[in-house]
Design an enzyme around this catalytic site. Sequence first.
Site, PDB file in Angstrom:
ATOM      1  N   GLN A  65       0.709  -1.297   0.003  1.00 36.20           N
ATOM      2  CA  GLN A  65       0.119  -0.037   0.082  1.00 36.20           C
ATOM      3  C   GLN A  65       0.917   1.377  -0.057  1.00 36.20           C
ATOM      4  O   GLN A  65       1.782   1.489   1.007  1.00 36.20           O
ATOM      5  CB  GLN A  65      -0.978   0.007   1.046  1.00 36.20           C
ATOM      6  CG  GLN A  65      -1.781   1.359   1.078  1.00 36.20           C
ATOM      7  CD  GLN A  65      -2.574   1.483   2.190  1.00 36.20           C
ATOM      8  OE1 GLN A  65      -2.276   1.810   3.253  1.00 36.20           O
ATOM      9  NE2 GLN A  65      -4.133   1.503   1.965  1.00 36.20           N
ATOM     10  N   CYS A  95      -7.118   7.306   4.521  1.00 32.02           N
ATOM     11  CA  CYS A  95      -6.518   7.566   5.870  1.00 32.02           C
ATOM     12  C   CYS A  95      -6.812   8.993   6.138  1.00 32.02           C
ATOM     13  O   CYS A  95      -6.296   9.856   5.505  1.00 32.02           O
ATOM     14  CB  CYS A  95      -4.966   7.077   5.828  1.00 32.02           C
ATOM     15  SG  CYS A  95      -4.148   7.685   7.407  1.00 32.02           S
ATOM     16  N   LYS A 134      -7.979   1.922  -2.152  1.00 33.25           N
ATOM     17  CA  LYS A 134      -8.640   1.862  -1.248  1.00 33.25           C
ATOM     18  C   LYS A 134      -9.291   2.953  -0.391  1.00 33.25           C
ATOM     19  O   LYS A 134      -8.542   3.921  -0.395  1.00 33.25           O
ATOM     20  CB  LYS A 134      -7.766   1.257   0.126  1.00 33.25           C
ATOM     21  CG  LYS A 134      -8.766   0.738   1.444  1.00 33.25           C
ATOM     22  CD  LYS A 134      -7.621   0.037   2.245  1.00 33.25           C
ATOM     23  CE  LYS A 134      -8.529  -0.110   3.478  1.00 33.25           C
ATOM     24  NZ  LYS A 134      -8.162   0.725   4.767  1.00 33.25           N
ATOM     25  N   HIS A 166     -13.771   1.059   2.238  1.00 33.33           N
ATOM     26  CA  HIS A 166     -14.316   1.115   3.711  1.00 33.33           C
ATOM     27  C   HIS A 166     -15.557   1.587   3.821  1.00 33.33           C
ATOM     28  O   HIS A 166     -15.884   2.616   3.460  1.00 33.33           O
ATOM     29  CB  HIS A 166     -13.043   1.938   4.687  1.00 33.33           C
ATOM     30  CG  HIS A 166     -13.598   1.976   5.963  1.00 33.33           C
ATOM     31  ND1 HIS A 166     -12.452   2.528   6.830  1.00 33.33           N
ATOM     32  CD2 HIS A 166     -14.366   1.418   6.850  1.00 33.33           C
ATOM     33  CE1 HIS A 166     -12.841   2.345   8.084  1.00 33.33           C
ATOM     34  NE2 HIS A 166     -14.055   1.690   7.947  1.00 33.33           N
ATOM     35  N   ASN A 206     -14.829  -3.483   3.075  1.00 35.28           N
ATOM     36  CA  ASN A 206     -14.270  -3.202   4.431  1.00 35.28           C
ATOM     37  C   ASN A 206     -14.905  -2.604   5.600  1.00 35.28           C
ATOM     38  O   ASN A 206     -15.835  -1.843   5.133  1.00 35.28           O
ATOM     39  CB  ASN A 206     -12.877  -2.741   4.281  1.00 35.28           C
ATOM     40  CG  ASN A 206     -12.185  -2.115   5.439  1.00 35.28           C
ATOM     41  OD1 ASN A 206     -11.797  -1.034   5.601  1.00 35.28           O
ATOM     42  ND2 ASN A 206     -11.749  -3.292   6.277  1.00 35.28           N
ATOM     43  N   ARG A 229      -9.211  -5.465  12.155  1.00 35.24           N
ATOM     44  CA  ARG A 229      -9.144  -5.447  13.672  1.00 35.24           C
ATOM     45  C   ARG A 229      -9.424  -6.846  14.117  1.00 35.24           C
ATOM     46  O   ARG A 229      -8.779  -7.321  14.948  1.00 35.24           O
ATOM     47  CB  ARG A 229      -9.908  -4.242  14.400  1.00 35.24           C
ATOM     48  CG  ARG A 229      -9.115  -2.931  14.102  1.00 35.24           C
ATOM     49  CD  ARG A 229      -9.949  -1.918  14.572  1.00 35.24           C
ATOM     50  NE  ARG A 229     -11.252  -1.654  13.570  1.00 35.24           N
ATOM     51  CZ  ARG A 229     -12.160  -0.655  13.636  1.00 35.24           C
ATOM     52  NH1 ARG A 229     -12.201   0.260  14.515  1.00 35.24           N
ATOM     53  NH2 ARG A 229     -13.066  -0.789  12.874  1.00 35.24           N
TER      54      ARG A 229
END
Length: 344
Positions: A65, A95, A134, A166, A206, A229
Site C-alpha cells: 500500500q 487515511c 482503497k 471502507h 471493508n 481489527r
Amino acid sequence: MNKYTDNTFCTAPMLDLSDDHCRFFWRLLTKKSMLYTEMVTTGAVIYSKKDYLLFNESESPLALQLGGSNPGDLAFCAKKAEKYNYQEINLNVGCPSDRVQNGGFGASLMANPQLVADCVKSMMDAVSIPVSVKCRIGIDELDSYEYLQNFIETVSACGCDLFIIHARKAWLQGLSPRENRDIPPLKYESVYQIKKDFPQLNIVINGGIDSIDACKEHLKHVDGVMLGRTVYDQPYILADVDREIYGDENASAVTREEVMEQIIRYAEEYVSKGGKLSNITRHILGLYFGCPGARTFRRILSQDAILKGAGVECIKKALNSMHQAAADNEEHERMYLANLQKSE
Ligand SMILES: Cc1cc2nc3c(=O)[nH]c(=O)nc-3n(C[C@H](O)[C@H](O)[C@H](O)COP(=O)(O)O)c2cc1C
C-alpha cells in the site's frame, strides 16, 4: 477476480500492526488470503536510507500500500515494488490522519477524483501488476451516494478495476483516525450498490466484519472482504479462510500448537540476530482468543517479552502458564459442581 490476484479475502493494511513479523504469522494460518503491507509513503521509498519495500517471499501474495499523490513519484515506487515481486499496488485514499492530510494524500484525495485517476493511471502505465484503490464511501460533506458513484466512475475510467471500500465516511476535522474507524456509521448498502452499478469492477468491502459467517454474507453482494481489527485481535479466524472462503477442501486448519512451533523457531532466529522478541510476540497475543487460559498467555507474554534480553523461553513460559491456568480452572469448576451436588 482480476488477472493476477484473488482478493476474495484480504487482510487490511494497518500502520504499526501489519508489519513483516505480523504477516509471517498470518501466513502460517492462511495460504490464500491476500495480505497488505502497512502504508508506505512515496517519500519513504524515494528518500529514506532504509529499504521499506523489502519483504520475505513467503508472505506472498502481498500487496504494497502506497501513500502519496504525485503521479510521477507513485509510478516510480510502483515500478520499484514490481521488481521486488509484490503482486499488487494499492493506493491509500482512506487515511484521515492530520499528518497524511498535510501531505495531501490519504482520505483527502477523495475530494479530487481526477487526481486519483491520474495517480492510478500513472502507476498502471508503469507496471503490469494490478493497481487498486482503497477508499471510504465519502469524506466530510462529500458523502452522498452520487458522489461515491462519480468517484468510482472517474477513477475506473483510467482502467482501474479493483476497489476496496471502507463502508464508512471519514471526517477530516474533529475526529481522530481511531474515532474515524468507529464513529461514522457503516453503510454496507452503499458498497453493495456500487457493485450493482459497476458489475464489471471488483469490489472488496471493508469495515466492522467480525466473523467468517459475516464474510460469507457480504460475499453474496460483493467480490471480496477485507478484515483488519478482527484478524489482528483474533488471528485464528484465518485458519478457516482457505477452506471456508476459498473452498479449498484439502486445506485442513493448522492447529495453534503447530503455529506456535513455527513462531518459536522464527523468534529464535530473529532474537539470535539481535532482534527484540516483543517485535514478534506483540502480534500473537490474540492467538488463543476464546480458549481457556488465553488471558494468562496474553498477560505473561506481554509482560515478559518486553524485558531486556528476553528469549523464546518467555513464549514457552506463557504457553505452560496458560495450560496450567486452564487446568486449574477446570479443576475449580469440577469441585464447584461436586459441592453443588452434595448440597442438593
Ligand atoms: C492501527 C490501525 C492502523 C491502520 N492503518 C492503515 C493504513 O496504513 N492504511 C489504510 O488504508 N488503512 C489503515 N487502517 C484502516 C484499516 O485498513 C481498515 O480500513 C479499518 O480498520 C476498518 O476495517 P476493520 O473494521 O476490519 O478493522 C488502519 C487501522 C488500524 C486499526
